[in-house]
Design an enzyme around this catalytic site. Structure first.
Site, PDB file in Angstrom:
ATOM      1  CB  SER A 189      54.308 -87.579  36.273  1.00 27.48           C
ATOM      2  OG  SER A 189      54.073 -88.631  35.408  1.00 27.48           O
ATOM      3  CG  ASP A 203      55.669 -92.368  34.815  1.00 28.45           C
ATOM      4  OD1 ASP A 203      55.307 -93.386  35.437  1.00 28.45           O
ATOM      5  OD2 ASP A 203      54.989 -91.322  34.795  1.00 28.45           O
ATOM      6  CG  ASP A 258      53.513 -90.775  38.613  1.00 27.75           C
ATOM      7  OD1 ASP A 258      54.001 -91.057  37.509  1.00 27.75           O
ATOM      8  OD2 ASP A 258      52.385 -90.243  38.743  1.00 27.75           O
ATOM      9  CG  ASP A 318      51.121 -92.576  35.941  1.00 29.63           C
ATOM     10  OD1 ASP A 318      52.308 -92.486  35.577  1.00 29.63           O
ATOM     11  OD2 ASP A 318      50.309 -91.630  35.833  1.00 29.63           O
TER      12      ASP A 318
HETATM   13 MG    MG Z   1      53.260 -90.582  35.534  1.00 31.24          MG
END
Ligand code: MG
Length: 455
Positions: free
Chosen positions: A98, A241, A243, A245
């Protein structure tokens, strides 16, 4: 990593080849495969250099325990979560750390509904891992590994169904996307171009060393985005960020907003269109969210801190909107998980519908000042300290969902919460002016220290 726990707040995380080694990843794969038992799982990773290495190790463990693996390659976490549901998989595994720096990686496990596994399910995986309960398949029962391509494009098309592409296209928005050299660059620029936006990208080349900026979209990492939006006269900037999300937005003047401000921008028209809806948010969120939900006649549902808890509460209550202060927005009609590209499309849709700039949409919100603090507290004293605070604040407007949150009649509030990872108590105060917020942190810090001396 401890002797009995693998999972933190969002999956397994560790320093590559120090804490998170290929051997460990094989064993984690075996534990996940045993937990699912002979199922079809989707697997992908973010842009980190260690992604392919760890993915192969996890796939080895999964196929050894009779799971069939569908390998999706590089993709944002929400694209994989969407694909798990869309392709009727039994679950999924995402190799990502992440927002952590490039030397980290991690493993997230996804259930068939696209939501990360619950802490109870994680405990089952840990039980297999730590007690060597892996159930290996016979040589003639090994799982198969095959590719499943195209999930990023399916995800982009799915998001378009939840906004008005024509209305957005008519505005000819110019958007700057800062993709953090990771997977957000695979989906957000094509999505925005399909929505008729002019797109300027920053850090959109995939590079697992993250040379452009650190993958946590904090204001200090977004100075390039802020100055670029302003310099080229763009309408909006968005940063993801690692990844993708979470998404953080920058207005046309280069002002970077915290996630609660943009979440409130989304709540208002959502409640106007869906009166009485439940809005789910962690107890750590700003009073701005409470104010906005009350002003537009929604029902505020508070949860413990953590994105999985928000997703699960939304599922339990069939709630359609959730959000976090860190830039995570959960749009249920698409999927009840944090989703950076979906959030970006929602913000553009609101800008198109209202004809307003983001600065104007935020300016109409009540303003709060936030102050944070922490005090040292040994882990073994955390529970008793929390008990003692509770005794002292009895009778006030409080919530004990996670730590203790106290709301005061002048609309100020403080959340006092033991850290899950460090020997500290954290304090988050907010008030209509800076002095009051600071005073709350100071007063409660000294009160906590006094109680600590007696226990
Ligand atoms: Mg994330």
């Amino acid at each position: 990593m401890s002797e009995t726990k693998l999972f933190g707040t969002n999956g397994i995380r560790g320093l590559v080849n120090v804490e998170l080694t290929p051997e460990m990843a094989v064993k984690v794969g075996c534990a996940i495969g045993t937990f699912f038992g002979r199922k079809n799982l989707l697997l992908g990773y973010d842009a980190r250099t260690s992604g392919p290495m760890l993915a192969k190790a996890v796939i080895s463990g999964l196929t050894a325990t009779e799971c069939n693996v569908f390998f999706a390659g590089m993709a944002p976490t929400p694209a994989l979560q969407y694909a798990v549901k869309n392709h009727k998989m039994d679950g999924g595994v995402i190799i990502t750390a992440s927002h952590n720096p490039p030397e980290y990686n991690g493993i997230k496990v996804i259930w068939s509904d696209g939501i990360e596994t619950s802490h109870e399910q994680e405990a089952e995986i840990e039980n297999v891992y730590f007690n060597n309960k892996t159930v290996f398949a016979g040589w003639d029962k090994l799982g198969m590994a095959q590719e499943l391509l195209g999930i990023n494009d399916e995800y982009v098309q799915a998001i378009k169904n939840h906004v008005d592409p024509q209305e957005i296209a008519e505005k000819h928005f110019h958007v700057v996307v800062d993709a953090a050299n990771s997977v957000g660059g695979l989906t957000a620029p094509p999505l925005l171009r399909e929505l008729g936006c002019k797109v300027t990208t920053l850090n959109a080349n995939i590079d697992g060393t993250f040379p452009g900026r650190l993958p946590e979209p904090r204001p200090e990492n977004l100075t390039d985005l802020s100055s670029t939006v302003k310099a080229i006269g763009a309408d909006l900037g968005v940063a993801f960020d690692g990844d993708a999300d979470r998404s953080v937005f920058v207005d046309e003047n280069g002002v970077i907003y915290s996630g609660d401000k943009t979440f409130a921008v989304i709540i208002k028209p959502f409640l106007i269109k869906n009166p009485g809806s439940k809005i789910v948010t962690p107890v750590s969120s700003s009073t701005l969210i409470k104010d906005t939900v009350e002003a537009y006649k929604g029902e505020l549902i508070l949860t413990k801190v953590g994105s999985v808890t928000v997703s699960q509460k939304m599922k339990e209550l069939n709630a359609k909107l959730g959000g976090e202060e860190n830039g995570g927005v959960f749009y249920g009609p698409h999927q009840a998980v944090r989703d950076g590209a979906m959030t970006t499309a929602l913000i553009l849709n609101i800008m198109a519908e209202t004809g307003e700039k983001l600065s104007k949409l935020v300016a109409e919100q009540p303003q709060y000042f936030i102050e944070k603090g922490k005090i040292d507290c040994p882990d073994e004293k955390k529970e008793i300290l929390l008990q003692k605070i509770l005794e002292q604040v009895k009778g006030e407007n409080i919530s004990t969902i996670d730590g203790v949150k106290i709301w005061f009649s002048d609309n100020s509030a403080i959340l006092i919460r033991p850290s899950g990872t460090e020997p500290v108590f954290r304090l988050y105060a907010e008030a209509k002016n800076e002095e009051k917020a600071l005073k709350l942190v100071e007063d409660y810090s000294s009160q906590l220290k006094k109680i600590l001396e007696t226990i």
